[in-house]
Design an enzyme around this catalytic site. Structure first.
Site: not given
Length: 377
Positions: A181, A269, A351
């Site tokens: 992330d 991501e 996160d």
């Protein structure tokens, strides 16, 4: 496999002058070809007749004799680069090609190896039409040199990137899968299938150097245009910007290589930094982070070393979904760093929860190595 190796060049003043002229000739040919293609298109559109063929780099030499001094392959490659730019435009993966500016465009040219015209002997590298130039070969390679790209930075430092055809790297399987992330508070939060979470600090290279850059920029603005002192101030400012860029690249290269070495499947991501930078409050921090470059490095390093890179769908709600039960109980703003799931009662770090959700994608796409029971559905 084709792999690039970049080295620092140490040309003599005469060699540096030749390299600068060749870079200028390649830029000139690129702009002239683009100008003529636009003219040909407008003529065909206005007259309706058959479209004439665009000229070649060689056809400009009688009109512009200084082009004869440059490497002909550098001019030919400039045409190939323009052809590639138009191909991307017609494929709708890039905008319409633009003219190259002497001040803003990347200063470089590319030439090809023909029967040993590009080769390394000792601490020197040979380039066509210029001969041997001293360079720093900080790492060796085995393979055949296909081409060389000479580039110059704003401070007048020269580099050569050698494109080498070599055997594929021996495949060494890694043990883990990892979800990554990306963010600003921490540059990245990673969680692997052993449930080991790591928070990687954001170096904030531009923010740390901002005060020094401001002083150098103010000093440059006070100098008289065209004076020697202004050129000195310009070089000083350019060096400071290069230091920021080099520190950022060093951090990204070391981190991406470590992740690729340790993990067989990498899930990251998909962010759109250009759109995110429309937020003026966060634009500088987003640009300083270098997420796009980090993902690009992961892509080619995974390809080199036989790893699998999975890019999550841009609409995948990694930060909104509970990694414990999979429920989404409402949108959480950027100011919410911790939250408790209203369905199962699990308490999450924003996160870490996102990295766990991304890790699930690795198991869905590559189920050969199951997740621990704690992450099971």
């Amino acid at each position: 496999m084709l792999k690039g190796y970049k080295y620092r060049l140490h040309p003599t003043p005469a060699q540096a002058e030749f390299l600068i002229r060749t870079i200028g000739c390649a830029r000139f040919i690129y702009n002239k070809l683009l100008e003529d293609r636009i003219t040909i298109h407008e003529e065909a559109k206005a007259g309706g007749g058959p479209r004439r063929k665009p000229p070649t780099p060689a056809s400009y030499k009688p009109l512009f004799p200084f082009l004869c001094e440059a490497d002909s392959l550098a001019l030919a490659n400039a045409k190939l680069h323009l052809d590639a730019a138009f191909a991307k435009f017609f494929a709708r993966t890039a905008g319409f090609p633009v003219f190259k500016s002497r001040r803003k465009a990347r200063a470089s040219y590319t030439t090809n190896n023909q029967h040993g015209t590009i080769r390394i002997e000792g601490d020197r590298v040979r380039l066509p039409k210029i001969g041997f130039i001293r360079f720093t070969q900080h790492r060796s390679f085995n393979g055949k040199i296909r081409s060389a790209t000479v580039s110059m930075t704003k401070t007048g430092t020269f580099f050569v990137s050698l494109l080498v055809e070599q055997d594929d790297e021996p495949w060494v399987p890694a043990e883990h899968k990892v979800g990554i992330d990306l963010g600003l508070g921490h540059f990245a939060v990673t969680t692997n299938d052993a449930l080991v979470t790591e928070k990687i600090a954001n170096p904030r290279n531009l923010r740390k150097a901002e005060a020094r850059l401001k002083r150098a920029q103010r000093a440059l603005s006070r100098k008289k245009p065209g004076s020697k002192n202004r050129e000195k101030a310009r070089l000083l400012l350019a060096r400071k910007h290069e230091q920021v860029r080099n520190r950022r690249n060093d951090f990204l290269h070391k981190l991406s290589r470590r992740i690729v070495d340790e993990n067989q499947v990498v899930v990251v991501e998909t962010l759109k930094p250009r759109e995110m930078m429309q937020n003026r409050r966060l634009a500088k921090s987003i640009g300083d982070a270098g997420w796009g470059e980090f993902v690009r490095q992961l892509e080619y390093k995974c390809r080199f070393y036989g790893r699998t890179l999975i890019k999550a769908d841009p609409w995948f709600a990694s930060t909104q979904v509970c990694s414990n039960c999979g429920e989404n109980d409402g949108r959480k703003g950027l100011d919410i760093w911790e939250w408790t799931c209203g369905t199962c009662g699990a308490h999450h770090d924003r996160d870490v929860n996102a990295s766990l959700n991304l890790l699930r994608l690795a198991d869905r796409n590559h189920p050969g190595q199951g997740l621990p029971d704690e992450l099971g559905p």
